[in-house]
Scaffold this active site. Sequence first.
Site, short mmCIF file in Angstrom:
data_model
loop_
_atom_site.label_atom_id
_atom_site.label_comp_id
_atom_site.label_asym_id
_atom_site.label_seq_id
_atom_site.Cartn_x
_atom_site.Cartn_y
_atom_site.Cartn_z
N LYS A 63 1.01 -1.29 0.01
CA LYS A 63 -0.01 -0.13 0.04
C LYS A 63 0.69 1.41 0.08
O LYS A 63 2.05 1.43 0.49
CB LYS A 63 -0.93 0.01 1.30
CG LYS A 63 -1.90 1.29 1.37
CD LYS A 63 -2.63 0.85 2.72
CE LYS A 63 -3.86 2.17 2.85
NZ LYS A 63 -4.42 2.00 4.17
N SER A 138 -9.49 1.80 3.44
CA SER A 138 -8.60 2.76 2.61
C SER A 138 -7.62 1.73 1.80
O SER A 138 -7.25 2.19 0.80
CB SER A 138 -7.84 3.50 3.45
OG SER A 138 -7.06 2.98 4.24
N SER A 162 -9.07 -0.56 7.71
CA SER A 162 -8.90 -0.54 6.36
C SER A 162 -8.35 -1.63 5.71
O SER A 162 -8.13 -1.45 4.36
CB SER A 162 -7.95 0.89 6.56
OG SER A 162 -8.48 2.03 6.38
#
Lengths: 461, 96
Positions: A63, A138, A162
């Site tokens: 990420k 997210s 997330s």
Amino acid sequence: MNGQTTCVEAVRHYLDKISASSHLNAWLEVYEVEALETAALLDKQRHSGSPLGRLHGVIVGIKDVICHKDHKVSAASRVLENFTSVYSATATDRLLADEAIIIGRQNCDEFAMGSSNENSAYGPVRNAIDEERVPGGSSGGSAVAVQAGMCMVSLGSDTGGSVRQPADFCGIVGMKPSYGSISRYGLIAYASSFDQIGILAKNVDDVKLVLDVIAGADEFDSTVKQKPSHIPALKKSYRFCYFQNALEHSSLDPTISEEIKGFIKKLTGEGHTVEPVAFDLLDYIVPTYYVLTTAEASSNLSRYDGVKYGYRNSNKENNLNELYQQTRSEGFGPEVKRRILLGTFVLSAGYFDAYFTKAQKVRRLLVDKTLKIFEEYDAIILPTVPTPAYKIGEKKDPVEIFLADIYTVYANLVGIPAISLPLFKNDKGLPFGLQLMSSQNNELHLLSLSKLLINLRFSGK
Amino acid sequence: MQVNDELVDQLSTLARLTFKPEEKEGIKTDLQKMISFIEKLNELDTTGVEPLLFMSDEVNVLREDEVKGSITREEGLLNAPLRDDKFFKVPKVIRK
């Protein structure tokens, strides 16, 4: 590796998948040349008989909030658009030391703030099951990358769900370990007393393998627990509980409620104990979470000032204060600004005790209640989300979006490990998960229980 | 708690943010919604409860006093938008 293929062939396979699915917008950058070079080197080392790293040839995506030396990292924000990491996160270093191949960095909500991946400065990510729908967030890019077979495993980050929520929306496994399990060194900070790196994969064994490699004490993060998680003794039957009011909650999709209740029956049928517990703090967990995380975010994000790194407003007439204000106003997206303002409010003189200290007290109540629960039970069962993946652009109201975090933020508030397991689908074919949580520092127990539940769900019994 | 223009201006100044006039109404509405939402916590009696400040049980985690996890000056300046070979540059702060 079973001798049937090579690291280079594996990388080529995943690069092809990535290019075939580029419209999903899961990646902000793909390291084609570097991944192939690393793979060739690993193949050579293996042929020469060197002992294999635990993640030899495993293709990983990370990420865009996890630092990787000499590679860009932007937190999916304009404010860090051209930022190059000058050191690697401990998790990144450990992946590489055990011979994983990092194939690219993945799109996410800006500064990991959001639950639909619509807050990225680089455009939304699409869910591969239905491209009109959000992948969750997210860590949306990280979830879709695994879902669509563009990498084997992703590292995400989980401050309030997330990792687990996008795993749920995409039909994969997503785990947030205990607070202090994985070093946060090199993880771009959102809310430091909540943030944890998490793992997204297709199955529990892959999660465990990666966790074994990246977890553990680190000289650069003093909040990491110093002793490893103990290995639980296997039992024939376990004690689970669920929050009665969570399964009856007005926001919960009836299909999710029914499926979970049905599964609970199956568990009791197998000789396990599953009992409801009263959890009267349920409706307070999301407000507590938003007070504390926005406060920490407003402090953590004060570093983006256009001086040391990142975007800078170019008006030469600006004084220093105007430089800060214009840089930050142009660099941050709307959701990040909203959260900074709310965090500034709860920390400001006159409001600090009424909002911030109050929320810290409620956090204590939540931890105390949680300790009591785990005196009696091995694990807590909850939904991961109140509804399956929704359509891109469908949800606009910030409070409505906050409320959808009701089942996930609890684990971050009290620091316990939690995992979303892809057990169910609704009548539209959209996946949804079951969330399982264990007591703090018991992630190995959580993973073995996860396998038990998956086997039970899919054994046809 | 009523959110007015004055509060939005004060928070913007503290947070080093500026908003265009046409953005302000939206910010005010959102902030009002969010603050009303977190005010739910007032329903709970927390008399005598100690605030929870630290999430880690680890105490005094120290290591040997060696230079580690540090970067060179060149690396430190690498990402600076405006600099010379030694310093970050900012607009003039002290004027004659």
